[in-house]
Design a protein around this motif. Structure first.
Motif, short mmCIF file in Angstrom:
data_model
loop_
_atom_site.label_atom_id
_atom_site.label_comp_id
_atom_site.label_asym_id
_atom_site.label_seq_id
_atom_site.Cartn_x
_atom_site.Cartn_y
_atom_site.Cartn_z
N GLY A 175 0.82 -1.20 0.00
CA GLY A 175 0.00 0.00 0.00
C GLY A 175 0.85 1.25 0.00
N ALA A 176 1.90 1.26 0.82
CA ALA A 176 2.82 2.39 0.83
C ALA A 176 3.48 2.55 -0.54
CB ALA A 176 3.88 2.19 1.91
N ALA A 177 3.89 1.43 -1.14
CA ALA A 177 4.52 1.47 -2.46
C ALA A 177 3.56 1.99 -3.51
CB ALA A 177 5.03 0.08 -2.83
N ARG A 178 2.30 1.54 -3.44
CA ARG A 178 1.31 1.99 -4.43
C ARG A 178 1.09 3.50 -4.37
NH1 ARG A 178 -4.64 0.16 -3.35
NH2 ARG A 178 -4.60 2.10 -2.13
N THR A 179 0.98 4.02 -3.15
CA THR A 179 0.78 5.45 -3.00
C THR A 179 1.96 6.23 -3.56
OG1 THR A 179 -0.64 5.15 -1.07
CG2 THR A 179 0.42 7.30 -1.33
N ALA A 180 3.17 5.78 -3.26
CA ALA A 180 4.37 6.46 -3.74
C ALA A 180 4.46 6.40 -5.26
CB ALA A 180 5.61 5.86 -3.10
N LEU A 181 4.20 5.23 -5.82
CA LEU A 181 4.26 5.08 -7.27
C LEU A 181 3.22 5.96 -7.95
CD1 LEU A 181 5.01 3.82 -9.99
CD2 LEU A 181 3.65 1.81 -9.37
N ASP A 182 2.01 5.98 -7.43
CA ASP A 182 0.97 6.79 -8.05
C ASP A 182 1.31 8.27 -7.98
OD1 ASP A 182 -1.54 6.92 -9.40
OD2 ASP A 182 -2.45 7.66 -7.55
N ALA A 183 1.88 8.69 -6.86
CA ALA A 183 2.28 10.09 -6.73
C ALA A 183 3.36 10.44 -7.77
CB ALA A 183 2.79 10.37 -5.32
N ALA A 184 4.33 9.53 -7.94
CA ALA A 184 5.40 9.78 -8.90
C ALA A 184 4.86 9.77 -10.33
CB ALA A 184 6.49 8.72 -8.75
N ARG A 185 3.96 8.85 -10.64
CA ARG A 185 3.40 8.77 -11.98
C ARG A 185 2.64 10.05 -12.33
NH1 ARG A 185 -1.35 7.47 -14.53
NH2 ARG A 185 -2.43 7.44 -12.50
N ARG A 186 1.78 10.50 -11.42
CA ARG A 186 1.01 11.71 -11.66
C ARG A 186 1.93 12.94 -11.77
NH1 ARG A 186 -4.49 10.99 -10.66
NH2 ARG A 186 -5.01 8.96 -9.71
N TYR A 187 2.90 13.00 -10.89
CA TYR A 187 3.83 14.13 -10.91
C TYR A 187 4.58 14.19 -12.23
CZ TYR A 187 7.60 17.24 -9.34
OH TYR A 187 8.49 18.29 -9.22
N SER A 188 5.01 13.02 -12.73
CA SER A 188 5.80 12.98 -13.96
C SER A 188 5.01 13.49 -15.17
CB SER A 188 6.29 11.56 -14.24
OG SER A 188 5.23 10.70 -14.67
N MET A 189 3.69 13.35 -15.12
CA MET A 189 2.87 13.81 -16.24
C MET A 189 2.55 15.30 -16.14
SD MET A 189 0.31 10.56 -16.90
CE MET A 189 -0.39 10.57 -15.24
N GLU A 190 2.73 15.88 -14.95
CA GLU A 190 2.43 17.29 -14.75
C GLU A 190 3.68 18.18 -14.75
OE1 GLU A 190 0.47 17.17 -11.01
OE2 GLU A 190 -1.34 16.15 -11.77
N ARG A 191 4.79 17.60 -14.36
CA ARG A 191 6.04 18.36 -14.24
C ARG A 191 6.71 18.46 -15.61
NH1 ARG A 191 9.20 21.85 -11.10
NH2 ARG A 191 11.40 21.26 -11.21
N ASP A 216 10.63 21.84 -21.84
CA ASP A 216 9.41 22.05 -22.62
C ASP A 216 8.59 20.79 -22.86
OD1 ASP A 216 10.01 24.79 -22.90
OD2 ASP A 216 11.37 24.32 -24.57
N ARG A 217 8.70 19.81 -21.98
CA ARG A 217 7.88 18.60 -22.12
C ARG A 217 7.72 17.93 -20.76
NH1 ARG A 217 11.54 14.15 -25.29
NH2 ARG A 217 9.64 12.95 -24.91
N PRO A 218 6.65 17.16 -20.56
CA PRO A 218 6.50 16.45 -19.29
C PRO A 218 7.64 15.46 -19.09
CG PRO A 218 4.45 16.42 -20.54
CD PRO A 218 5.52 16.93 -21.46
N ILE A 219 8.11 15.36 -17.85
CA ILE A 219 9.22 14.43 -17.62
C ILE A 219 8.78 12.98 -17.81
CG2 ILE A 219 10.41 16.03 -16.08
CD1 ILE A 219 9.47 14.34 -13.72
N ALA A 220 7.47 12.72 -17.86
CA ALA A 220 6.99 11.37 -18.16
C ALA A 220 7.40 10.92 -19.56
CB ALA A 220 5.46 11.32 -18.04
N GLY A 221 7.73 11.87 -20.42
CA GLY A 221 8.12 11.52 -21.78
C GLY A 221 9.58 11.17 -21.95
N PHE A 222 10.35 11.25 -20.88
CA PHE A 222 11.78 10.92 -20.97
C PHE A 222 12.00 9.43 -20.66
CE2 PHE A 222 11.91 15.51 -20.16
CZ PHE A 222 12.71 15.91 -21.22
#
Length: 403
Positions: free
Chosen positions: A271-287, A291-297
């Motif tokens: 559960g702790a891992a899921r929360t951390a992963l989801d936070a990182a995934r969402r952050y990567s798409m917004e940050r 000039d591009r989301p870091i999710a694209g790297f």
């Protein structure tokens, strides 16, 4: 061979964190139980847990216990005496949701149900069960589990807490360390060395208002801060003959209880891992950077892919162990495999998630560092990673490396 048309291709997962559809292996009832626990956490824990963590306290522990009792979370996998009698998989799913909010919250439930209540349920007299279990299941009485000592953690057989006979009574002297719920508990299950003539290690049901029993809350923790942790002191604690757990002697008693609690950790840490992963995934798409989301790297996607794969494999392992526990039972080394693998992978996921968030990863505005810090405690308690490694090694080789 004809290729599948777009109309027959499997759909993308509705949950991006469950690419291999582990959820499809759960029953409707199991999903409903999970949803109930998730809603309870969303309502009672999520709005406040950051504040509790920053305070280094869980000031509403007793109130939370009563709310958890109302939905049957306390001792939920035990039968009778007001307990819900749910399956091991149900309990595991609950632990995952609780720890998705915070490890300290899952510890409150785990110590109550899998340690204190389980000890009384498995080894207690009928009088002990009737006196304590219904109230504990309802959250009206809080329990703690006194095994670890200041100088003896991984080697409980060397404990210094002593129990001696005095007429028909027992007298306990010693101390216990790192005891979750200790300073708010109404009853403590305390393990003491009673001498070979009295069966060696024995368990005692100790009302915490007994003269000579004291609990002092431990402060300045850097991990598991939204939790009550205490040191117990027993100085001439006099108990009647009926206080001893009658149905077990030796280390089998406390170690059996630890296996129950470790099983919950196998699920909870995910559960702790899921929360951390989801936070990182969402952050990567917004940050955005360059000039591009870091999710694209590519490097970010490599981290996310690795974390996601480990999380899903951990869920499969937990579910497999849960199904076996519900049918044929688990051997201790199987529980060790679960805790060893899932906790080490969960803490790796949290640490990697922190790197995706960069400097923001250390901020309390995000849950990642809190979960990573908490898992440092989970990695150690109820069997260190080293001890579980040696349990697995002994099973593989037949050779004990403990001494």
């Amino acid at each position: 061979m004809a290729l599948m048309s777009s109309s027959t291709m499997p759909k993308r997962p509705s949950d991006p964190l469950d690419i291999i559809d582990v959820d499809s292996m759960l029953t409707d009832e199991e999903r409903a139980i999970r949803a109930t626990v998730r809603q309870v956490c969303d309502d009672l824990v999520e709005p406040h847990v950051v504040q509790w963590y920053e305070q280094g306290d869980l000031p509403v522990a007793r109130e939370l216990a009563k709310e958890f009792g109302k939905v049957g979370l306390l001792g939920m996998h035990l039968e009778g005496y007001g307990c819900a009698g749910m399956s091991a998989v149900d309990y595991g799913l609950a632990c995952l949701e609780l720890e998705a909010s915070d490890s300290g919250i899952r510890s409150l439930v785990s110590v109550q149900g899998s340690l204190a209540m389980y000890a009384i349920h498995a080894f207690g007299s009928e009088e002990q069960k009737q006196e304590w279990l219904p109230r504990m299941a309802a959250g009206e009485a809080i329990g703690c589990f006194g095994l670890t000592e200041p100088d003896h953690g991984s080697d409980p057989g060397s404990m210094r807490t002593r129990a001696r006979r005095d007429g028909d009574d027992w007298v306990l002297d010693g101390s216990k360390m790192w005891i979750t719920n200790g300073s708010i508990a109404d009853v403590a299950v305390v393990w003491a060395n009673a001498g070979e003539e009295n069966g060696g290690i024995r368990g005692f049901v100790v009302p915490t208002d007994t003269p000579g029993f004291e609990a002092h809350e431990l402060k300045n923790k850097m991990s598991l801060r939204a939790s009550v942790t205490a040191e117990l002191s027993l100085a001439g604690v006099r108990l009647p003959a009926g206080a001893v757990l009658p149905d077990v002697t030796g280390l089998k008693g406390p170690l059996s209880c630890l296996s129950e609690a470790r099983y919950g950790i196998v699920w909870g840490c995910l559960g702790a891992a899921r929360t951390a992963l989801d936070a990182a995934r969402r952050y990567s798409m917004e940050r955005t950077q360059f000039d591009r989301p870091i999710a694209g790297f590519q490097l970010t996607q490599a981290k996310l892919a690795h974390m996601s794969t480990e999380l899903q494999l951990g869920r499969l392992l937990a579910l497999h162990l849960g199904r076996r526990k519900d049918t044929v039972g688990l051997r201790p080394e199987q529980v060790s495999v679960g805790k060893y693998n899932n906790v080490t992978k969960a803490i790796e996921i949290c640490r990697t998630a922190r790197t995706i968030l960069g400097g923001n990863g250390i901020s309390g505005e995000y849950p990642v560092m809190r979960h990573a810090n908490n898992l440092e405690s989970v990695l150690t308690y109820e069997g260190t990673v080293e001890m579980h490694t040696l349990v697995i090694g002994q099973t593989l080789t037949g050779e004990s490396a403990f001494r």
